[in-house]
Scaffold this active site. Structure first.
Site, PDB file in Angstrom:
ATOM      1  CB  SER A 553      76.026  42.815  78.448  1.00  0.00           C
ATOM      2  OG  SER A 553      75.314  41.692  78.887  1.00  0.00           O
ATOM      3  CG  ASP A 638      68.552  44.167  80.222  1.00  0.00           C
ATOM      4  OD1 ASP A 638      68.555  42.995  79.826  1.00  0.00           O
ATOM      5  OD2 ASP A 638      69.535  44.909  80.138  1.00  0.00           O
ATOM      6  CG  HIS A 673      70.621  42.883  77.277  1.00  0.00           C
ATOM      7  ND1 HIS A 673      71.141  43.205  78.515  1.00  0.00           N
ATOM      8  CD2 HIS A 673      71.634  42.289  76.591  1.00  0.00           C
ATOM      9  CE1 HIS A 673      72.401  42.816  78.573  1.00  0.00           C
ATOM     10  NE2 HIS A 673      72.732  42.270  77.409  1.00  0.00           N
TER      11      HIS A 673
END
Length: 701
Positions: A553, A638, A673
């Site tokens: 991330s 995501d 995610h």
């Protein structure tokens, strides 16, 4: 102890040439601040995620990764079996008391998901199954449930269900007396629920389907259509997140208003079926606070005249005016106040000094204090599950890089503590075989960066021969505390040294450490990580040609920056769900969560921030040079970092980089995610990453 390369199979196919997918180029011009950027891969964005050409390209990337890594299939299976083999198949969480029941979850056999249960005693002698997630998930490739919320009469269970991994939940209500579901289903929510005390209504947050921003708080009365729900609060500032909760005494519903640098609270009377939201204090830019209620007082954790926060209190009759706030725990230079729990007779607070956590208990009647003691050099320690206000027991979690997670009940009245459970690690794990260190590494500007290290003693020589796995994040103030991982043992037992670089952008050394690694000081985050790598090599913790870096991330952005700025330091890099196209994303308010991020990264609509962000943006700074071996992962659905960011990044890297090092892109077509759902399925992702690195080491032989 395993040799670094012994488990890596080699065959005649290892040197076979595979053809990587080549993406077409369609120049897309973007112009702002008299600057023009050309993005050849902008076409890869498809918000519907249905474009056949894009899906075909992602599938081609997966096929290419599978082909290149095919010779490691046996190694991946070995690693997966190791990872899974350390996990206790039949296990349960430590029960947490709330109201009349103790709540916990259980897993068994090869089931991917837990069963949520409750009982009237800690031992679970009259256990009642609330939800069996294995049954609920059986028809879905991805399945996630938000936190469970029980009505005050303890007969109704509300929870959110996400089957896509976009973090948009449908709220469902189960009658625990009959086992049947109510007809009420509330769509498009954040999944959070707070019950009104009459058990006839609850509050929830509606999400914008495009930006995924939760911005409206509604009250839903059971048995009525969602269209008739009453809007209680609407957030009009798109830089704020909205969340809800309930006070320990059940008297109030909290509405939390949070941005990166400003926060505030409103509350609703949980006993009033027609209540409206009341502001605790008007918002002030730069003022952060949260509240808890005890009798006729509100306790306030705040940065008001306190960089590292302080705890204050105010009478319930004096809200709305900071002049009435009184110190409970004054600001302390160098010690950040992170958390606290308030009980009828005790105050417990958690501070961090020099990167280490300490917890203190104060008797509210005598004002006497005691500090909890633990022995490891570096560790993780936090409060959890303290949902009762009238109790003398405090629930704690403790772990270190050599100590499996341990759950304690601490007796607030006499200072004794009881171990409720320590995570069991199956196999031949012996904590005495491993050593953890905490060192300080000098950064180029003179600051000292904390680093947590762990290695297997009989595999390690401080002579610069071991492979080094370095992890980093460094954003949003998030602290990556040194804690135990059974998964990590597969690296340590193969001779890896594992390092966590606690770089700027986190709050490991307090709020100033965070402030010095965001917006116009973001480059410090990348410098710190690179300087840690160089120092660890110089000190003999890792071999200069066996350094591997990992981040996900915002940590994926970190990976993208370091391979542009110091690619020669790293043999291999894994970038998971990487946020790499920061300038384009932050200029597009239609992309989920963009507007909430301005206080973290800066708003590139302003030239000063645009120029600075452009100076380090991983996507915009790809140049014709040799890059490390790279494994990139993402999920098609995501919600935090859209799939097209890493997709574009990989395509551009393939076109520009000047060497033949591996560039692999693995896309989970069902996940988002957080990766795959389920406790075992996700281990395949770890096995792939570990095999990628171990195989690179094998090729050096």
């Amino acid at each position: 102890m395993n040799d670094t390369t012994s488990a890596t199979p080699h065959d005649d196919n290892i040197n076979q040439t595979f053809i990587a997918p080549v993406a077409k180029k369609i120049p897309h011009e973007m112009r702002i601040h008299n600057d023009t950027r050309i993005d050849d891969y902008y076409w890869m964005r498809d918000d519907s995620r249905t474009d056949p050409e894009i899906i075909a390209h992602l599938n081609a990337e997966n096929s290419y990764t599978d082909a290149v890594m095919a010779h490691t299939k046996a190694l991946q299976q070995t690693l997966f079996d190791e990872l899974k083999g350390r996990i206790v198949k039949d296990d349960n969480t430590v029960p947490v008391k709330q109201g009349s029941y103790y709540y916990s979850s259980e897993v068994s056999g090869d089931n991917e998901y837990p069963i949520s249960v409750r009982a009237t005693d800690f031992a679970g002698t009259d256990k009642q199954v609330l939800l069996d997630l294995n049954q609920l998930a059986s028809e879905h490739d991805y399945y996630d449930v938000s936190s469970l919320s029980i009505s005050l009469n303890e007969n109704l269970l509300a929870y959110g269900e996400d089957t896509v991994s976009r973090r948009i939940y449908t709220i469902k209500i189960k009658d625990l007396t009959t086992g049947q579901y109510l007809a009420d289903e509330i769509t498009g929510t954040s999944g959070s629920v707070a019950w009104q005390n009459d058990n006839q209504a609850f509050y929830y947050i509606h999400k914008d389907p495009q930006t995924l921003l939760g911005y409206q708080v509604y009250r839903h009365r059971l048995g009525t259509p969602q269209a008739d729900d009453q809007l209680i609060f609407e957030e009009t500032d798109p830089t704020f997140y909205t969340s809800i909760g309930k006070s320990k005494d059940n008297s109030l519903i909290y509405i939390w208003h949070s941005s990166t640098e400003t926060s505030a609270v409103s509350f609703i009377d949980a006993n009033d079926a027609n209540a409206q939201a009341i502001s605790f204090l008007d918002r002030e830019v730069g003022l952060e606070y949260s509240i808890s209620k005890l009798d006729n007082w509100f306790y306030i954790l705040t940065n008001y005249k306190a960089v590292n926060f302080r705890l204050m209190k105010v009478a319930t009759t004096d809200i709305g005016n900071k002049d009435h706030w009184q110190d409970v725990i004054p600001a302390q230079e160098g010690a950040m106040l992170e958390d606290y729990e308030i009980f009828n007779d005790y105050l417990v607070y958690q501070q961090r000094e020099n990167g280490l956590t300490r917890i203190t208990v104060r008797d509210l009647h005598t004002q006497q204090q005691q500090q909890l003691q633990f022995n490891d050099e570096a560790f993780t320690l936090y409060l959890y599950g303290n949902k009762e206000i009238d109790t003398d027991k405090l629930r704690l979690y403790y772990s270190s890089m050599t100590t499996p997670g341990t759950h304690y009940d601490f007796n607030l009245s006499d200072g004794s503590k009881v171990v409720l459970k320590q995570a069991q690690v199956l196999g031949d794990f012996d904590a005495s075989n491993y050593r953890s260190e905490r060192i300080m590494v000098p950064a180029r500007d003179g600051k000292s960066v904390p680093v947590s290290l762990v290695y297997r003693k009989d595999c390690f020589k401080k002579d610069g021969t071991n492979p080094l796995y370095q992890y980093g994040y460094g954003s949003y103030g998030a602290i990556i505390d040194p804690s135990f991982s059974s998964t990590r043992l597969s690296l340590l037992d193969r001779g890896f040294v594992y390092a966590i670089a606690h770089i700027r952008g986190s709050e490991m050394l307090g709020r100033p450490w965070y402030d010095d690694g965001k917006k116009l000081t973001k480059q410090n985050t990348f410098n710190d990580f690179i300087d840690v790598t160089r120092s660890l090599v110089e000190q003999g913790y890792g071999a200069k040609d066996k350094i591997f870096a990992v981040g996900g991330s915002a940590g994926g952005l970190l990976m993208g920056a370091i391979i542009n700025q110091a690619p020669e330091l790293y043999c291999g890099v894994a970038a998971h769900v990487p946020f790499v196209d920061i300038v384009t994303t932050m200029l597009d308010e239609s992309i989920p969560l963009t507007t909430n991020e301005y206080d973290e990264w800066g708003n590139p609509n302003h030239k000063e921030y645009y120029d600075y962000m452009l100076s380090y943006s991983p996507y915009d700074n790809i140049t014709a040079h040799n890059y490390p071996h790279l494994l990139v992962t993402t999920g098609l659905h995501d919600s935090q970092v859209q799939y097209f960011e890493p997709m574009k990044w990989v395509a551009k890297l393939r076109d520009v980089k000047t060497n033949d090092n591996r560039l692999l892109f693995k896309v989970d077509m069902e996940a988002g995610h957080g990766g795959a759902s389920g406790r075992f399925k996700a281990l395949h992702e770890d096995a792939l990453e570990y095999a990628f690195f171990i195989d690179l080491l094998a090729e050096q032989k």
